[in-house]
Structure formats: C-alpha cells, structure tokens
Motif scaffolding. Sequence first.
Motif, PDB file in Angstrom:
ATOM      1  N   LEU A  15       0.831  -1.200   0.000  1.00 28.34           N
ATOM      2  CA  LEU A  15       0.000   0.000   0.000  1.00 28.34           C
ATOM      3  C   LEU A  15       0.872   1.259   0.000  1.00 28.34           C
ATOM      4  CD1 LEU A  15      -3.104  -0.025  -0.002  1.00 28.34           C
ATOM      5  CD2 LEU A  15      -3.039   0.562   2.415  1.00 28.34           C
ATOM      6  N   ASN A  16       1.936   1.247   0.779  1.00 29.95           N
ATOM      7  CA  ASN A  16       2.849   2.390   0.830  1.00 29.95           C
ATOM      8  C   ASN A  16       3.595   2.574  -0.485  1.00 29.95           C
ATOM      9  OD1 ASN A  16       2.224   3.143   3.476  1.00 29.95           O
ATOM     10  ND2 ASN A  16       3.735   1.743   4.351  1.00 29.95           N
ATOM     11  N   GLN A  17       3.915   1.467  -1.148  1.00 28.72           N
ATOM     12  CA  GLN A  17       4.582   1.556  -2.454  1.00 28.72           C
ATOM     13  C   GLN A  17       3.683   2.241  -3.478  1.00 28.72           C
ATOM     14  OE1 GLN A  17       5.526  -2.537  -3.275  1.00 28.72           O
ATOM     15  NE2 GLN A  17       7.505  -2.471  -2.226  1.00 28.72           N
ATOM     16  N   ILE A  18       2.398   1.887  -3.451  1.00 31.03           N
ATOM     17  CA  ILE A  18       1.464   2.509  -4.394  1.00 31.03           C
ATOM     18  C   ILE A  18       1.327   3.999  -4.097  1.00 31.03           C
ATOM     19  CG2 ILE A  18      -0.912   2.504  -5.254  1.00 31.03           C
ATOM     20  CD1 ILE A  18      -1.050  -0.472  -4.518  1.00 31.03           C
ATOM     21  N   LYS A  19       1.232   4.344  -2.809  1.00 34.62           N
ATOM     22  CA  LYS A  19       1.106   5.758  -2.434  1.00 34.62           C
ATOM     23  C   LYS A  19       2.292   6.580  -2.916  1.00 34.62           C
ATOM     24  CE  LYS A  19      -1.597   4.964   1.799  1.00 34.62           C
ATOM     25  NZ  LYS A  19      -1.584   5.042   3.279  1.00 34.62           N
ATOM     26  N   ALA A  20       3.471   5.933  -2.975  1.00 37.57           N
ATOM     27  CA  ALA A  20       4.692   6.648  -3.376  1.00 37.57           C
ATOM     28  C   ALA A  20       4.904   6.658  -4.888  1.00 37.57           C
ATOM     29  CB  ALA A  20       5.902   6.015  -2.695  1.00 37.57           C
ATOM     30  N   GLN A 177      -1.752  -4.788 -10.935  1.00 40.29           N
ATOM     31  CA  GLN A 177      -1.398  -6.136 -10.500  1.00 40.29           C
ATOM     32  C   GLN A 177      -0.059  -6.596 -11.083  1.00 40.29           C
ATOM     33  OE1 GLN A 177      -5.544  -7.773 -11.386  1.00 40.29           O
ATOM     34  NE2 GLN A 177      -4.916  -9.076  -9.690  1.00 40.29           N
ATOM     35  N   ALA A 178       0.276  -6.109 -12.271  1.00 41.41           N
ATOM     36  CA  ALA A 178       1.555  -6.463 -12.879  1.00 41.41           C
ATOM     37  C   ALA A 178       2.724  -5.810 -12.131  1.00 41.41           C
ATOM     38  CB  ALA A 178       1.574  -6.044 -14.349  1.00 41.41           C
ATOM     39  N   LYS A 179       2.444  -4.705 -11.469  1.00 38.67           N
ATOM     40  CA  LYS A 179       3.499  -3.941 -10.802  1.00 38.67           C
ATOM     41  C   LYS A 179       3.572  -4.234  -9.306  1.00 38.67           C
ATOM     42  CE  LYS A 179       5.306   0.787 -10.631  1.00 38.67           C
ATOM     43  NZ  LYS A 179       5.092   2.186 -11.066  1.00 38.67           N
ATOM     44  N   TYR A 180       2.427  -4.549  -8.697  1.00 35.80           N
ATOM     45  CA  TYR A 180       2.375  -4.738  -7.242  1.00 35.80           C
ATOM     46  C   TYR A 180       1.748  -6.085  -6.893  1.00 35.80           C
ATOM     47  CZ  TYR A 180       2.876   0.347  -7.553  1.00 35.80           C
ATOM     48  OH  TYR A 180       3.300   1.614  -7.857  1.00 35.80           O
ATOM     49  N   GLN A 181       1.996  -6.508  -5.673  1.00 31.22           N
ATOM     50  CA  GLN A 181       1.427  -7.769  -5.188  1.00 31.22           C
ATOM     51  C   GLN A 181       0.013  -7.513  -4.663  1.00 31.22           C
ATOM     52  OE1 GLN A 181       4.360  -9.230  -2.359  1.00 31.22           O
ATOM     53  NE2 GLN A 181       5.318 -10.459  -3.950  1.00 31.22           N
ATOM     54  N   LEU A 182      -0.965  -7.686  -5.554  1.00 32.84           N
ATOM     55  CA  LEU A 182      -2.361  -7.424  -5.239  1.00 32.84           C
ATOM     56  C   LEU A 182      -3.182  -8.685  -5.509  1.00 32.84           C
ATOM     57  CD1 LEU A 182      -2.693  -3.938  -6.988  1.00 32.84           C
ATOM     58  CD2 LEU A 182      -2.391  -4.359  -4.543  1.00 32.84           C
ATOM     59  N   ILE A 183      -4.054  -9.032  -4.581  1.00 31.15           N
ATOM     60  CA  ILE A 183      -4.858 -10.251  -4.677  1.00 31.15           C
ATOM     61  C   ILE A 183      -6.334  -9.881  -4.756  1.00 31.15           C
ATOM     62  CG2 ILE A 183      -5.461 -12.434  -3.557  1.00 31.15           C
ATOM     63  CD1 ILE A 183      -2.770 -12.187  -2.043  1.00 31.15           C
ATOM     64  N   PRO A 184      -7.081 -10.368  -5.773  1.00 33.26           N
ATOM     65  CA  PRO A 184      -8.517 -10.085  -5.851  1.00 33.26           C
ATOM     66  C   PRO A 184      -9.238 -10.522  -4.576  1.00 33.26           C
ATOM     67  CG  PRO A 184      -7.750 -11.063  -7.901  1.00 33.26           C
ATOM     68  CD  PRO A 184      -6.616 -11.176  -6.929  1.00 33.26           C
ATOM     69  N   GLU A 185     -10.150  -9.671  -4.102  1.00 31.02           N
ATOM     70  CA  GLU A 185     -10.875  -9.922  -2.849  1.00 31.02           C
ATOM     71  C   GLU A 185     -12.378  -9.903  -3.130  1.00 31.02           C
ATOM     72  OE1 GLU A 185     -12.014 -11.110   0.060  1.00 31.02           O
ATOM     73  OE2 GLU A 185     -10.064 -10.434   0.838  1.00 31.02           O
ATOM     74  N   ASP A 186     -13.023 -11.058  -2.909  1.00 27.43           N
ATOM     75  CA  ASP A 186     -14.461 -11.154  -3.152  1.00 27.43           C
ATOM     76  C   ASP A 186     -15.303 -10.729  -1.947  1.00 27.43           C
ATOM     77  OD1 ASP A 186     -14.222 -11.996  -5.776  1.00 27.43           O
ATOM     78  OD2 ASP A 186     -14.190 -14.123  -5.257  1.00 27.43           O
TER      79      ASP A 186
END
Length: 203
Positions: A15-20, A177-186
């Motif tokens: 989350l911090n990586q995305i913010k930056a 998702q290609a850049k960060y570790q993100l997992i789909p959440e249902d």
Amino acid sequence: MQEIELKLTCSAQTLNQIKAAPELNHSKADSRRVVSDYYDTKDLFLLQNGYILRVRDIGDAFIQTIKTANKSQAGLHKRQEWETQVINFFPDWQYLREILDQSTMQQLEKKKLEKIFVTDFTRTAYKIDLPEQTRVELALDEGQVKTTGNSSPICEVEIELMLGAEKQLFAYAKQLQAKYQLIPEDKSKAERGFELMKLVGSK
C-alpha cells in the motif's frame, strides 16, 4: 444506482509503495479517516432480506447507505446502492421507507435496529482518467473491521468506476497487479464484519 468496483488486498508495505508511485498526482490526493457504523436487527433481518445498512462519518458529513447483497467474482463487486446525507450516526427511518418495499419495511418497524460492527480506516483516494473518457477512483484503505470482542485488519485497494467503460477499469487493475502484489478480494468490508460477529458468537 449501481456500484461497480474492483477490490484487491495487499500488505501494508505494498500500500505504501502505491502511495509513493510517481505517476499518481499526490497534490490531488484526498486522504481522510472514514468511520462506518453498520446496523441490523439482532436476528439480522436486513441481511436475510438482501440489504446492508451503514452510516458513514466522512469527516464533514454523515452519509447513510443501503446496499443490496454483494455479488462478486475475481474481486469485481456489483450491487445497487442508495445514499443520502443524514444528521448523525443513527439511521434515518424515513429514508429507509423510501428505499425498502412496504412489506419489508413493515416487518422491520416491529424490530429494533442496533449497531452490529464498525469499520474504521484511513482512505487515500485519487481520481484517475483513463482512455475512452473513463474515470475511476483509486482508493487505498488501511484500518480495521471491529465488533465486540474481535477485530480484523483492513489493507486493500478499491478501484471504482465513476464514468465510462468497465473494460478500462479491468485494464487499469491489470496494470497495477503487474506492478504490485495485489490479490482479488471477493469479500466486502461488510461481509468481513458479519464473519467476525459469527466468530465471536461461536466462542
């Protein structure tokens, strides 16, 4: 109106990586604490009838929201929602009467609404313009879902379609998702709250 959003979970570090990320327009970021009280009856009458009710404090106003039961697949959430501004944290019954059908409302009025759990998180939101005159809101949420005797962390990314083509929302999500570790959440925050209630009740 229909709400269309993609929900993705991640670590606090991600989350911090995305913010930056330099491509985000940090000067236009909207960051605020968001506290939401979720209401239902003791026997979860609203949930059993396909509704979720919350009142959210967004800092300068209280917003009451009724949502239909969550329909999600691979992190994509679609549901109907109705919002209105109210004067405090307790639900406005008159507004409920305008949304719920007469039979459901008559049964609800014989019961008592009570706060069943709370979500408390910091949301940092960005408006992102995409191709095909599409605009999404990228929301980064970090906090907790809390009920009596239990809590669960919130650390997730929400991408909500505000205007334009749904396929552009998916394309933007794939880029992230290609850049960060993100997992789909249902599971929605509300669903996680109901799960916490069941855990407490089973102890």
